[in-house]
Design an enzyme around this catalytic site. Structure first.
Site, PDB file in Angstrom:
ATOM      1  N   ASP A   1       2.339   1.927   3.341  1.00  0.00           N
ATOM      2  CA  ASP A   1       3.338   1.005   3.924  1.00  0.00           C
ATOM      3  C   ASP A   1       4.749   1.473   3.622  1.00  0.00           C
ATOM      4  OD1 ASP A   1       1.094  -0.622   4.248  1.00  0.00           O
ATOM      5  OD2 ASP A   1       1.542  -1.790   2.433  1.00  0.00           O
TER       6      ASP A   1
ATOM      7  N   HIS B   1       0.884  -1.174   0.000  1.00  0.00           N
ATOM      8  CA  HIS B   1       0.000   0.000   0.000  1.00  0.00           C
ATOM      9  C   HIS B   1       0.920   1.222   0.000  1.00  0.00           C
ATOM     10  CE1 HIS B   1      -2.273  -2.979   2.457  1.00  0.00           C
ATOM     11  NE2 HIS B   1      -3.364  -2.444   1.961  1.00  0.00           N
TER      12      HIS B   1
END
Ligand code: XLS
Ligand code: NI
Ligand code: NI
Length: 440
Positions: free
Chosen positions: A102, A99
């Site tokens: 992240d 993501h």
């Protein structure tokens, strides 16, 4: 800098090896039906569980001990990239997924967030030049930040819709930049908490508008990758709109999106929806919509997404059966959307967990391939439906009959004979194939 000092490259050593840091069944070079295990299984590491998660749960703080713990902010983000490519190389995995949130911290403005993403994406791109590991997919995290309290593309707040569009626009650019094989949409907060305050029709129409705009922008920038919807019935939202594959498919059909989308099917989401993993894979497969897999497993005693590493061989076998019957995963892969347990907090556990998952799917692959090769289930199923290959059955499937004719036929029947479905016998056969494959 080396982050995992105690771990060397993980090699295939075979089932008799006593070395915990070796593959017992996953032999990337082994050829099965003209393709290597590596090509068929297309394993991927999930960035969020492996490099970002700290083991915290609703009742307690993080427990994970990580060699990058001392860093903060962008330095932490950079250290994680270094650690990530060390782990990818040591595990010899062909893919990873992330993501946006992240890989890089959110800034205080969207602009600043973009800058952070750009810096880390540049670094990832450099690492990818000398590593074999490619990007299976990326996605936008539209569930953690408080702005998504009422959803993202289905928010009641048009400003949130716009902000979410900007995030996905950036995500598509990153996908293009890093040569991603797919782009994923998981709508954790795309749903509702109570119908008392919800305009369900507007929310679903808006979600479809959002997807169409994403398709248009991908076309504009020349990003030709499958878009994947990842169904989940609930959690964090009480009711998620892409409940399961069948619900997601009806949505895609209604809004004319089936050309651009397939499904990313997660084992634990299937069980949360009251289905088996293989059920979701089957529904996607028979509709030509199987895109990719989030490989994990749930816990039969717990009613939430526990995201455990997959070790249930029965399940990996039946999953690989569907995948092989699908002719493989195409551009998809088996992404370990899985986390080590809170008590497995040492860095080394990240390797044990991935080895367990990879070996489990390698066994599943071998067993499923043998089941298909020997036509164990196919022959039984062919025989079971043989009434449709002749006579009245053939007329039914060829569309050559009608209710009046069928009534006349039924009136002439003196006896209707059914045959056993042999469920227990078939389960025993699968067990036999499993044990034979493992003991070889
Ligand atoms: C959460 C989802 C998530 C997606 C990516 O349950 O599985 O991790 O895979 O947003
Ligand atoms: Ni997932
Ligand atoms: Ni999940």
């Amino acid at each position: 800098m080396t982050f995992f000092e105690n771990v060397n490259r993980i090699n295939y050593e075979g089932p008799s090896s006593k070395n915990p840091l070796s593959f017992k069944y996953y032999n990337p070079e082994e050829v099965i039906n003209g393709q290597t295990m590596e090509e068929i299984l297309r394993f991927s590491v999930a960035y969020w569980h492996t490099f970002t998660a700290d083991g915290s749960d609703p009742f307690g703080v993080g427990t994970m001990v990580r060699p990058w713990d001392g860093y903060k902010g962008m330095d932490l983000a950079k250290a994680r990239v270094e650690a990530a490519f060390e782990l990818f190389n040591k595990l010899n995995v062909p893919f990873f997924c992330f993501h946006d949130a992240d890989i890089a911290p959110e800034g205080s403005t969207l602009k600043e967030t973009y800058n952070n993403i750009d810096t880390i994406v540049g670094m990832i791109k450099d690492y990818m030049k000398t590593s074999k590991t490619k990007l299976l997919w990326n996605t936008a995290n539209m569930f953690t930040n408080p702005r998504y309290v009422h959803g993202a593309a289905t928010s009641c707040n048009a400003d949130v819709f716009a902000h979410s569009a900007a995030k996905v626009k950036k995500g598509l650019e990153v996908a293009k930049e890093l040569g991603a094989e797919n782009y994923v949409f998981w709508g954790g907060r795309e749903g509702y908490e109570t119908l008392l305050n919800t305009d369900m029709k507007l929310e679903q129409d808006n979600l479809a508008r959002f997807f169409h705009m994403a398709v248009d922008y991908a076309n504009e920038i020349g990003l030709n990758v499958p878009f994947l919807i990842e169904p989940k019935p609930k959690e964090p939202t009480k009711h998620q709109y892409d409940f399961d594959v069948a619900t997601g498919l009806a949505f895609l059909q209604k809004y004319d999106l089936t050309k651009y989308f397939k499904f990313n099917i997660e084992a634990n989401h299937a069980t949360l929806a009251g289905h088996t993993f293989e059920h979701e894979l089957r529904v996607a497969r028979i509709n030509g919509m199987l895109g990719s897999v989030d490989a994990n497993q749930g816990d039969v005693l717990l009613g939430w997404d526990t995201d455990e590493f997959p070790t249930d061989l029965y399940s990996t076998t039946l999953a690989m059966y569907e995948i092989l019957k699908n002719g493989g995963l195409g551009k998809g892969g088996l992404n370990f959307d899985a986390k080590v347990r809170r008590g497995s907090f040492e860095p080394e556990d990240l390797f044990h967990a991935h080895i367990a998952g990879m070996d489990s799917f390698a066994i599943g692959l071998k067993v499923a391939n043998k089941l298909i090769e020997d036509k164990v289930l196919d022959d039984f199923i062919t025989e079971r439906y043989s009434s449709y290959t002749q006579g009245i059955g053939l007329d039914i499937v060829e569309g050559k009959t009608n209710f009046k004719e069928l009534e006349a036929y039924a009136l002439g029947l003196t006896e209707i004979k059914n045959y056993s479905g042999r469920q227990e016998r078939l389960k025993a056969l699968v067990n036999q194939y499993l044990l034979e494959t493992i003991s070889k």
